[in-house]
Scaffold this motif. Structure first.
Motif, PDB file in Angstrom:
ATOM      1  N   ILE A 195      14.130 -20.642  67.720  1.00 60.44           N
ATOM      2  CA  ILE A 195      12.906 -20.957  66.972  1.00 60.44           C
ATOM      3  C   ILE A 195      11.893 -19.813  67.113  1.00 60.44           C
ATOM      4  O   ILE A 195      11.270 -19.392  66.137  1.00 60.44           O
ATOM      5  N   LYS A 196      11.786 -19.293  68.319  1.00 53.41           N
ATOM      6  CA  LYS A 196      10.879 -18.167  68.553  1.00 53.41           C
ATOM      7  C   LYS A 196      11.352 -16.931  67.775  1.00 53.41           C
ATOM      8  O   LYS A 196      10.546 -16.227  67.166  1.00 53.41           O
ATOM      9  N   GLU A 197      12.651 -16.684  67.788  1.00 51.57           N
ATOM     10  CA  GLU A 197      13.211 -15.535  67.068  1.00 51.57           C
ATOM     11  C   GLU A 197      12.954 -15.648  65.565  1.00 51.57           C
ATOM     12  O   GLU A 197      12.633 -14.658  64.908  1.00 51.57           O
ATOM     13  N   LEU A 198      13.101 -16.857  65.007  1.00 59.07           N
ATOM     14  CA  LEU A 198      12.825 -17.051  63.583  1.00 59.07           C
ATOM     15  C   LEU A 198      11.349 -16.835  63.274  1.00 59.07           C
ATOM     16  O   LEU A 198      11.005 -16.302  62.214  1.00 59.07           O
ATOM     17  N   GLY A 199      10.483 -17.223  64.194  1.00 62.06           N
ATOM     18  CA  GLY A 199       9.051 -16.967  64.030  1.00 62.06           C
ATOM     19  C   GLY A 199       8.758 -15.483  63.958  1.00 62.06           C
ATOM     20  O   GLY A 199       7.983 -15.024  63.113  1.00 62.06           O
ATOM     21  N   LEU A 200       9.403 -14.722  64.844  1.00 59.66           N
ATOM     22  CA  LEU A 200       9.221 -13.265  64.836  1.00 59.66           C
ATOM     23  C   LEU A 200       9.784 -12.651  63.557  1.00 59.66           C
ATOM     24  O   LEU A 200       9.198 -11.725  62.987  1.00 59.66           O
ATOM     25  N   LEU A 201      10.916 -13.169  63.106  1.00 62.49           N
ATOM     26  CA  LEU A 201      11.501 -12.686  61.859  1.00 62.49           C
ATOM     27  C   LEU A 201      10.551 -12.946  60.688  1.00 62.49           C
ATOM     28  O   LEU A 201      10.357 -12.087  59.830  1.00 62.49           O
ATOM     29  N   GLY A 202       9.954 -14.125  60.664  1.00 68.00           N
ATOM     30  CA  GLY A 202       8.984 -14.452  59.626  1.00 68.00           C
ATOM     31  C   GLY A 202       7.784 -13.526  59.645  1.00 68.00           C
ATOM     32  O   GLY A 202       7.303 -13.084  58.588  1.00 68.00           O
ATOM     33  N   GLU A 203       7.297 -13.207  60.840  1.00 69.28           N
ATOM     34  CA  GLU A 203       6.172 -12.270  60.968  1.00 69.28           C
ATOM     35  C   GLU A 203       6.544 -10.895  60.417  1.00 69.28           C
ATOM     36  O   GLU A 203       5.746 -10.251  59.730  1.00 69.28           O
ATOM     37  N   ARG A 204       7.770 -10.456  60.725  1.00 67.87           N
ATOM     38  CA  ARG A 204       8.209  -9.150  60.212  1.00 67.87           C
ATOM     39  C   ARG A 204       8.356  -9.177  58.698  1.00 67.87           C
ATOM     40  O   ARG A 204       8.023  -8.208  58.014  1.00 67.87           O
TER      41      ARG A 204
END
Length: 103
Positions: free
Chosen positions: A4-13
């Motif tokens: 979930i955290k990784e997907l959040g970072l992907l969304g930010e990028r």
């Protein structure tokens, strides 16, 4: 790794790349074929967004090669080292020379 955290970072990028490409949410969403609320969810890392929309977005941003690297077969450093040595430089074992008899 927290997915979930990784997907959040992907969304930010994704958001950063969209802004860098000077694309509004309206324009970018239309170009990848989603609604603006769906794009917002992608940029927030919503795990329920279809992967095809991610592929569209990543390709539209000129990062299609990144998709090709996902789950690519990994090779060890030893494999890389073997390929770096030209074939002409590899040692070849030759058969032992036969002794000939002198009459």
């Amino acid at each position: 790794m927290d997915s979930i955290k990784e997907l959040g970072l992907l969304g930010e990028r994704l958001r950063a790349w969209r802004i860098r490409a000077e694309q509004t949410q309206d324009d970018f969403a239309a170009r990848i074929g989603v609604s603006v609320p769906t794009l917002r969810r992608m940029e927030q890392g919503d795990p329920n967004t279809a992967i095809r929309y991610w592929a569209e977005a990543i390709g539209l941003l000129g990062r299609g090669q990144d998709i090709q690297n996902i789950l690519r077969e990994q090779r060890s450093l030893f494999d890389e080292d073997e390929r770096a040595i030209p074939a002409s430089r590899k040692r070849v074992r030759r058969p032992a020379a036969r002794k000939t008899r002198n009459p």
